[in-house]
Design an enzyme around this catalytic site. Structure first.
Site, short mmCIF file in Angstrom:
data_model
loop_
_atom_site.label_atom_id
_atom_site.label_comp_id
_atom_site.label_asym_id
_atom_site.label_seq_id
_atom_site.Cartn_x
_atom_site.Cartn_y
_atom_site.Cartn_z
NE ARG A 1 2.12 -4.35 11.25
CZ ARG A 1 3.25 -4.25 10.54
NH1 ARG A 1 4.38 -4.73 11.03
NH2 ARG A 1 3.23 -3.68 9.36
NE ARG B 1 -4.76 -0.91 9.76
CZ ARG B 1 -3.58 -0.41 9.42
NH1 ARG B 1 -3.48 0.62 8.64
NH2 ARG B 1 -2.49 -0.98 9.84
NE ARG C 1 6.15 -0.07 9.87
CZ ARG C 1 5.03 -0.13 9.20
NH1 ARG C 1 4.94 0.46 8.02
NH2 ARG C 1 3.99 -0.77 9.67
CE LYS D 1 -2.02 -1.04 3.91
NZ LYS D 1 -1.31 -2.29 4.24
P1 AP5 Z 1 4.84 -1.55 1.81
O1 AP5 Z 1 4.48 -0.75 0.62
O2 AP5 Z 1 5.66 -0.90 2.85
O3 AP5 Z 1 3.56 -2.28 2.43
P2 AP5 Z 1 2.28 -1.72 3.20
O4 AP5 Z 1 1.09 -2.34 2.61
O5 AP5 Z 1 2.33 -0.23 3.28
O6 AP5 Z 1 2.54 -2.39 4.61
P3 AP5 Z 1 2.51 -1.79 6.08
O7 AP5 Z 1 3.30 -2.74 6.93
O8 AP5 Z 1 2.92 -0.36 6.09
O9 AP5 Z 1 1.01 -1.90 6.41
P4 AP5 Z 1 0.33 -1.78 7.75
O10 AP5 Z 1 -1.07 -1.64 7.32
O11 AP5 Z 1 0.62 -2.86 8.70
O12 AP5 Z 1 1.05 -0.52 8.44
P5 AP5 Z 1 0.58 0.95 8.79
O13 AP5 Z 1 1.77 1.81 8.74
O14 AP5 Z 1 -0.61 1.31 8.00
O15 AP5 Z 1 5.61 -2.87 1.26
C1 AP5 Z 1 6.12 -3.84 2.14
C2 AP5 Z 1 7.50 -4.35 1.65
O16 AP5 Z 1 7.32 -5.05 0.42
C3 AP5 Z 1 8.48 -3.22 1.32
O17 AP5 Z 1 9.75 -3.69 1.64
C4 AP5 Z 1 8.33 -3.00 -0.19
O18 AP5 Z 1 9.51 -2.51 -0.79
C5 AP5 Z 1 8.01 -4.42 -0.66
N1 AP5 Z 1 7.10 -4.46 -1.80
C6 AP5 Z 1 6.02 -3.64 -2.04
N2 AP5 Z 1 5.37 -4.01 -3.17
C7 AP5 Z 1 6.05 -5.11 -3.64
C8 AP5 Z 1 5.87 -5.94 -4.78
N3 AP5 Z 1 4.86 -5.74 -5.66
N4 AP5 Z 1 6.74 -6.98 -4.96
C9 AP5 Z 1 7.76 -7.20 -4.07
N5 AP5 Z 1 7.98 -6.44 -2.99
C10 AP5 Z 1 7.13 -5.40 -2.77
O19 AP5 Z 1 0.11 0.76 10.30
C11 AP5 Z 1 1.04 0.51 11.33
C12 AP5 Z 1 0.33 0.53 12.68
O20 AP5 Z 1 -0.23 1.84 12.93
C13 AP5 Z 1 -0.88 -0.42 12.80
O21 AP5 Z 1 -0.48 -1.71 13.20
C14 AP5 Z 1 -1.72 0.30 13.85
O22 AP5 Z 1 -1.23 0.07 15.14
C15 AP5 Z 1 -1.51 1.76 13.51
N6 AP5 Z 1 -2.51 2.29 12.55
C16 AP5 Z 1 -2.28 2.80 11.30
N7 AP5 Z 1 -3.41 3.19 10.71
C17 AP5 Z 1 -4.40 2.94 11.58
C18 AP5 Z 1 -5.81 3.10 11.55
N8 AP5 Z 1 -6.43 3.61 10.48
N9 AP5 Z 1 -6.54 2.69 12.63
C19 AP5 Z 1 -5.92 2.19 13.72
N10 AP5 Z 1 -4.61 2.01 13.83
C20 AP5 Z 1 -3.83 2.37 12.77
MG MG Z 2 2.64 1.17 4.81
#
Ligand code: AP5
Ligand code: MG
Length: 217
Positions: free
Chosen positions: A171, A88, A160, A13
């Site tokens: 998660r 979410r 991270r 994402k």
């Molecule tokens: P990346 O693009 O970083 O993946 P992502 O989907 O953004 O994954 P996240 O881990 O950021 O998602 P998340 O939802 O857990 O975290 P968030 O920050 O929102 O890609 C991942 C890896 O794969 C990278 O190394 C990339 O280079 C590689 N890659 C990408 N595409 C690829 C492809 N096509 N092929 C190969 N490799 C690829 O949330 C974190 C925390 O914050 C949550 O756990 C929660 O505690 C809190 N939080 C955030 N938002 C909310 C909300 N709305 N409500 C409540 N709590 C929240």
């Molecule tokens: Mg992300």
């Protein structure tokens, strides 16, 4: 263009959101990035959010809704936005609906990235992120030009805090329970686009642009 990116942790994402943001000239709104910045700065929000993030749990809805509401008031959102990691759960989706209705605007599409669980683990173990600008890299699939240095801002990359095995598993579990129902929710709204997120970063992006521009079905 007003977009929401849905998908499990590690689905890509953040990676695609940054590319879409550059392509369409719209802001990338990542609740995760906003929370991580707050944790780093040690603000009240950051202190509250940290204990949930460390455990892989969702940060309470009232805090998240306040962040999003405030962010959507900023003038740059008039051009549109790409939301990453929000909503979410159903409560947040309903909250967003109300905010958008008040502004008299509609979402263009909700993009769901399909990636099986087994592939997610490899993405986490190789992920490196920029603590300054939030850019996301992968040591194998998307390495920076200079080892461990952000291409965009020159900062040193880090792992991270929530990318350890046990937090990742939590998660994914939280995603399946709380967030997956949004796929059905937005399907019912008629704006869901599902995309195979296992293809390469560039292939996913190309497909996405084609779908959003209505060039492919
Ligand atoms: P990346 O693009 O970083 O993946 P992502 O989907 O953004 O994954 P996240 O881990 O950021 O998602 P998340 O939802 O857990 O975290 P968030 O920050 O929102 O890609 C991942 C890896 O794969 C990278 O190394 C990339 O280079 C590689 N890659 C990408 N595409 C690829 C492809 N096509 N092929 C190969 N490799 C690829 O949330 C974190 C925390 O914050 C949550 O756990 C929660 O505690 C809190 N939080 C955030 N938002 C909310 C909300 N709305 N409500 C409540 N709590 C929240
Ligand atoms: Mg992300």
């Amino acid at each position: 263009m007003r977009l929401i990116l849905l998908g499990p942790p590690g689905a890509g994402k953040g990676t695609q959101a940054k590319m879409l943001s550059d392509y369409f000239g719209i802001p990338h709104i990542s609740t995760g990035d906003i929370l991580r910045a707050a944790v780093k700065e040690g603000t009240l929000l950051g202190v509250k959010a940290k204990e949930y993030m460390e455990k892989g749990l969702l940060v309470p809805d009232d805090l998240i809704m306040e962040i999003v509401k405030e962010r959507l008031e900023k003038p740059d959102c008039e051009k549109g936005f790409v939301m990453d990691g929000f909503p979410r759960n159903l409560y947040q989706a309903e909250g967003l609906k109300k905010i958008l209705e008040e502004k008299n605007i509609k979402l263009d599409a909700v993009i769901n990235f399909d990636v099986p669980k087994e592939e997610l683990i490899e993405r986490f173990t190789g992920r490196r992120v920029c603590p300054s600008c939030g850019a996301s890299y992968h040591i194998k699939y998307n390495p920076p030009l200079k080892e461990n240095i952000c291409d965009k801002c020159g900062s040193e990359l880090i792992i991270r805090a929530d990318d350890n095995r046990s937090t990742v598993e939590k998660r994914i579990e939280v995603y399946e329970k709380e967030t997956m129902p949004l796929i059905e929710y937005y399907k019912n709204e008629g704006i869901l686009i599902s995309i195979d997120g296992t293809k390469s970063i560039d292939e996913v992006f190309k497909k996405l642009i084609g779908l959003l521009r209505g060039e492919i079905q």
